[in-house]
Design a protein around this motif. Structure first.
Motif, PDB file in Angstrom:
ATOM      1  N   LYS A 164       3.007   9.456  -1.374  1.00  0.00           N
ATOM      2  CA  LYS A 164       3.196   8.861  -2.702  1.00  0.00           C
ATOM      3  C   LYS A 164       1.866   8.739  -3.436  1.00  0.00           C
ATOM      4  CE  LYS A 164       7.334   6.387  -1.455  1.00  0.00           C
ATOM      5  NZ  LYS A 164       7.959   5.099  -1.228  1.00  0.00           N
ATOM      6  N   GLN A 165       0.810   8.411  -2.717  1.00  0.00           N
ATOM      7  CA  GLN A 165      -0.520   8.327  -3.324  1.00  0.00           C
ATOM      8  C   GLN A 165      -0.964   9.710  -3.808  1.00  0.00           C
ATOM      9  OE1 GLN A 165      -2.398   5.524  -3.783  1.00  0.00           O
ATOM     10  NE2 GLN A 165      -3.899   6.756  -4.840  1.00  0.00           N
ATOM     11  N   ARG A 196       0.859  -1.173   0.000  1.00  0.00           N
ATOM     12  CA  ARG A 196       0.000   0.000   0.000  1.00  0.00           C
ATOM     13  C   ARG A 196       0.894   1.221   0.000  1.00  0.00           C
ATOM     14  NH1 ARG A 196      -4.302   2.070   4.371  1.00  0.00           N
ATOM     15  NH2 ARG A 196      -5.212   3.616   3.021  1.00  0.00           N
ATOM     16  N   LEU A 197       0.604   2.157  -0.884  1.00  0.00           N
ATOM     17  CA  LEU A 197       1.414   3.363  -0.987  1.00  0.00           C
ATOM     18  C   LEU A 197       1.203   4.263   0.222  1.00  0.00           C
ATOM     19  CD1 LEU A 197       0.895   4.349  -4.723  1.00  0.00           C
ATOM     20  CD2 LEU A 197       2.907   3.307  -3.697  1.00  0.00           C
ATOM     21  N   ARG A 224       0.833  10.486  -7.017  1.00  0.00           N
ATOM     22  CA  ARG A 224       0.280   9.665  -8.098  1.00  0.00           C
ATOM     23  C   ARG A 224      -1.067  10.219  -8.572  1.00  0.00           C
ATOM     24  NH1 ARG A 224      -1.359   3.605  -7.176  1.00  0.00           N
ATOM     25  NH2 ARG A 224      -3.405   4.224  -7.855  1.00  0.00           N
ATOM     26  N   ASP A 225      -1.910  10.630  -7.631  1.00  0.00           N
ATOM     27  CA  ASP A 225      -3.211  11.199  -7.995  1.00  0.00           C
ATOM     28  C   ASP A 225      -3.053  12.523  -8.742  1.00  0.00           C
ATOM     29  OD1 ASP A 225      -4.367   9.042  -6.764  1.00  0.00           O
ATOM     30  OD2 ASP A 225      -4.971  10.142  -4.962  1.00  0.00           O
ATOM     31  N   PHE A 271       0.740   7.881   2.065  1.00  0.00           N
ATOM     32  CA  PHE A 271      -0.159   8.971   1.683  1.00  0.00           C
ATOM     33  C   PHE A 271       0.510   9.936   0.721  1.00  0.00           C
ATOM     34  CE2 PHE A 271      -1.748  13.293   2.375  1.00  0.00           C
ATOM     35  CZ  PHE A 271      -3.061  13.116   1.977  1.00  0.00           C
TER      36      PHE A 271
END
Length: 97
Positions: free
Chosen positions: A13-14, A8-9, A17-18, A11
């Motif tokens: 990194k997420q 799970r990435l 990515r978003d 926060f």
């Protein structure tokens, strides 16, 4: 299950990515809108169009800069990741009885 836990990435990194996905949509949409305006013969100025594409890229640059600063502080002596790796290395070096 194969014993491999799902990755799970974090926060941050997420978030990056978003933002990259959003940048792709805004940039392609902005270019498409500019092409439509030119094709439709719109003769007005288009500063709103450059802002629509440019401002998200500016925000992306700021997010990436802060992420890099966080990564630098984590991987420096005294940082969370650095100290965790140091502790793990110490545990591996101690002889097993």
């Amino acid at each position: 299950m194969s014993g491999k836990r799902s990755a799970r990435l974090d926060f941050s990194k997420q978030l990056i990515r978003d933002i990259r996905g959003l940048l792709w949509v805004v940039t392609v949409g902005g270019l498409g809108l500019a092409a439509y305006c030119i094709r439709a013969g719109y003769a007005g100025s288009l500063p709103w169009l450059s802002a629509m594409v440019g401002l998200p890229w500016t925000a992306h640059g700021a997010v990436c800069a802060f992420y890099l600063n966080m990564a630098k502080s984590d991987h420096r002596e005294g940082g969370i990741t650095f100290e965790a790796a140091r502790g793990q290395m110490r545990n591996e070096e101690s002889p097993s009885i």
